[in-house]
Design a protein around this motif. Structure first.
Motif, PDB file in Angstrom:
ATOM      1  N   LYS A   1      38.210  27.087  51.745  1.00 19.77           N
ATOM      2  CA  LYS A   1      38.945  26.198  52.654  1.00 19.77           C
ATOM      3  C   LYS A   1      38.972  24.782  52.111  1.00 19.77           C
ATOM      4  CE  LYS A   1      39.196  24.380  57.357  1.00 19.77           C
ATOM      5  NZ  LYS A   1      38.726  24.491  58.775  1.00 19.77           N
ATOM      6  N   SER A   2      37.835  24.280  51.656  1.00 22.50           N
ATOM      7  CA  SER A   2      37.764  22.913  51.143  1.00 22.50           C
ATOM      8  C   SER A   2      38.689  22.724  49.950  1.00 22.50           C
ATOM      9  CB  SER A   2      36.323  22.572  50.751  1.00 22.50           C
ATOM     10  OG  SER A   2      35.479  22.596  51.886  1.00 22.50           O
ATOM     11  N   ASP A   3      38.774  23.744  49.088  1.00 20.47           N
ATOM     12  CA  ASP A   3      39.660  23.636  47.933  1.00 20.47           C
ATOM     13  C   ASP A   3      41.120  23.561  48.366  1.00 20.47           C
ATOM     14  OD1 ASP A   3      39.512  23.971  44.792  1.00 20.47           O
ATOM     15  OD2 ASP A   3      41.249  25.108  45.472  1.00 20.47           O
ATOM     16  N   LEU A   4      41.496  24.356  49.366  1.00 20.61           N
ATOM     17  CA  LEU A   4      42.872  24.302  49.867  1.00 20.61           C
ATOM     18  C   LEU A   4      43.186  22.943  50.489  1.00 20.61           C
ATOM     19  CD1 LEU A   4      43.290  27.835  51.499  1.00 20.61           C
ATOM     20  CD2 LEU A   4      44.333  27.022  49.379  1.00 20.61           C
ATOM     21  N   VAL A   5      42.234  22.399  51.225  1.00 16.26           N
ATOM     22  CA  VAL A   5      42.438  21.080  51.829  1.00 16.26           C
ATOM     23  C   VAL A   5      42.640  20.031  50.736  1.00 16.26           C
ATOM     24  CG1 VAL A   5      41.347  19.263  53.208  1.00 16.26           C
ATOM     25  CG2 VAL A   5      41.211  21.647  53.960  1.00 16.26           C
ATOM     26  N   SER A   6      41.893  20.167  49.635  1.00 11.25           N
ATOM     27  CA  SER A   6      42.050  19.220  48.530  1.00 11.25           C
ATOM     28  C   SER A   6      43.427  19.316  47.888  1.00 11.25           C
ATOM     29  CB  SER A   6      40.967  19.448  47.475  1.00 11.25           C
ATOM     30  OG  SER A   6      41.212  20.628  46.723  1.00 11.25           O
ATOM     31  N   ARG A   7      44.106  20.442  48.093  1.00 11.54           N
ATOM     32  CA  ARG A   7      45.466  20.620  47.563  1.00 11.54           C
ATOM     33  C   ARG A   7      46.524  20.083  48.527  1.00 11.54           C
ATOM     34  NH1 ARG A   7      45.646  26.782  45.010  1.00 11.54           N
ATOM     35  NH2 ARG A   7      43.428  26.920  44.438  1.00 11.54           N
ATOM     36  N   GLY A   8      46.089  19.642  49.699  1.00 11.79           N
ATOM     37  CA  GLY A   8      47.022  19.065  50.658  1.00 11.79           C
ATOM     38  C   GLY A   8      47.346  19.948  51.844  1.00 11.79           C
TER      39      GLY A   8
END
Length: 409
Positions: free
Chosen positions: A170-177
């Motif tokens: 989830k955190s990685d997806l959030v970092s992608r916007g």
């Protein structure tokens, strides 16, 4: 009754962590009163009928095959699966399409969902570009890596809601916007109805494998490079110095099997290391019962930091002690000193010391086992956690726009 069509890469009767998670999800949803089916894409490799029932679950298959150069072949796979979803929907009329990674499934569901006018949930179990790096079939930053990542981004963008199996993804997806509110978490889980009292130790099997009567360190799973099993084998001479009667039991197979066996044969403690090869799934509990500590020495990488594995949870459900490398995926599952122990990744000496210390602390074993089982029961029981899907489905079907789309279908 709400109908959910799960869009899958492959399914039972094939056996893999992917198919077992799928079985657990669908079984739990059936118990909740949902009407569920699965449809697999062209990568489901088992022979069988177009519609197949396995373990009380119904799976539909996508006919045909896709040919062509890389890129075009995958696009044709997406098209074939999307067409199969639409064709099935005309007969069965699902309310929601719930696709599971890889991105090919997500993109097929998005394409079909738009045509049918029904909402799409896309669930990411791992980023497949990172899994390919971990399996040594790709390299980070390569063209294949970047293309796979872009397909993932497209599937996430097109879905109405996204689920991941852990905070790392989830955190990685959030970092992608991606907006955090668009992403839910469905953690890996265990069907506790399948685990009663742990099976008793089979002394005859232990004797046949040459395990002796001392403590047994175990690994049961697939032999991939990222699992760090070479570090576990390298740790054994140091462990044997402190616990001469300790043994290592390796159950499973995979791409690294030959290299690991060669490494073990060259070890000064080769007689303390036992490989069984793959065993039938119905026999796995007999091998769990031979072990004292289940060990997961994963190497540190994007894959192991972002993705939580299933095996440590199964071990806890089996009332086994758990020792694992201190990577992000393990930290989401294991609390050091409470439900298991963590050791430095890529460090055989630290692994050996952690295992030896745990063997020395025999008086604490029951506490570890009880806390581990309670952790699984409270946080990773499928029949409890499946309610999280229900909340997402209701929000999608309750939205006026999505309701109109569903009725139009």
């Amino acid at each position: 009754m709400t109908r959910i069509l799960h869009v899958l890469d492959h399914s039972l009767p094939l056996h893999s962590g992917y198919t077992f998670r799928t079985r657990a999800i669908l079984t739990a949803q059936k118990a909740m009163g949902l009407d569920v089916r699965g449809i697999t894409g062209l990568r489901h490799s088992a022979d069988g009928p177009r519609v197949e029932e396995v373990d009380g679950l119904t799976f539909h298959r996508t006919p045909g095959n896709a040919e062509g150069p890389a890129g075009l072949k995958e696009w044709r796979e997406i098209g074939a699966l999307a067409d199969a979803i639409v064709a099935l929907a005309e007969e069965w009329r699902p309310d929601i399409l719930h696709a599971h990674s890889p991105a090919l499934d997500g993109l097929a569901a998005v394409r079909a969902g738009k045509k049918l006018g029904i909402p799409v949930v896309y669930e990411i179990r791992a980023f497949w570009e990172d899994a390919a790096v971990g399996n040594l079939t790709s390299t980070e930053g390569s063209l294949k890596y970047r293309l796979t990542r872009q397909l993932e981004n497209m599937a996430v963008s097109g879905a109405d809601h996204v689920m991941t199996i852990c905070e790392g993804l989830k955190s990685d997806l959030v970092s992608r916007g991606v907006l955090p509110d668009k992403i839910g978490i469905m953690p890996n889980g265990v069907d506790l109805t399948m685990f009663g009292e742990p099976a008793p130790r089979d002394d005859a099997l232990a004797d046949a494998l040459g395990l002796g009567s001392g403590p047994v360190i175990g690994f049961i799973g697939s032999f991939y490079d990222y699992e760090g099993l070479d570090d576990l084998i390298a740790a054994m001479p140091m462990l044997i110095e402190r616990h001469p009667d300790a043994r290592l039991l390796m159950v499973g197979g995979g791409p690294m099997a030959d290299e690991l066996k060669a490494q073990a044969e060259a070890s000064p403690v080769a007689d303390a290391i036992c490989f069984t090869g793959r065993v039938p799934h119905s026999e796995v509990e007999r091998y769990y019962a031979l072990t004292d500590i289940m060990t997961y020495p994963r190497k540190k990488s994007r894959l192991t930091d972002l993705v939580t594995p299933l095996k440590p949870l199964e071990a806890m459900a089996q009332m086994k002690l758990v020792a694992a490398s201190d990577v992000g995926g393990h930290r989401e599952l294991i609390t050091h000193g409470e439900t298991g122990v963590l050791f430095a990744p890529d460090d055989p000496a630290n692994c050996a010391n952690a295992l030896a210390d745990l063997l020395d602390a025999r008086g604490e074993w029951d506490g570890y086992r009880e806390r581990g089982r309670a952790h699984v029961r409270d946080n990773h029981d499928w029949h409890r956690n499946a309610q999280r899907y229900q909340v997402v489905y209701q929000s999608l079907l309750g939205d006026p726009g999505n309701s109109q789309r569903s009725n139009a279908a």
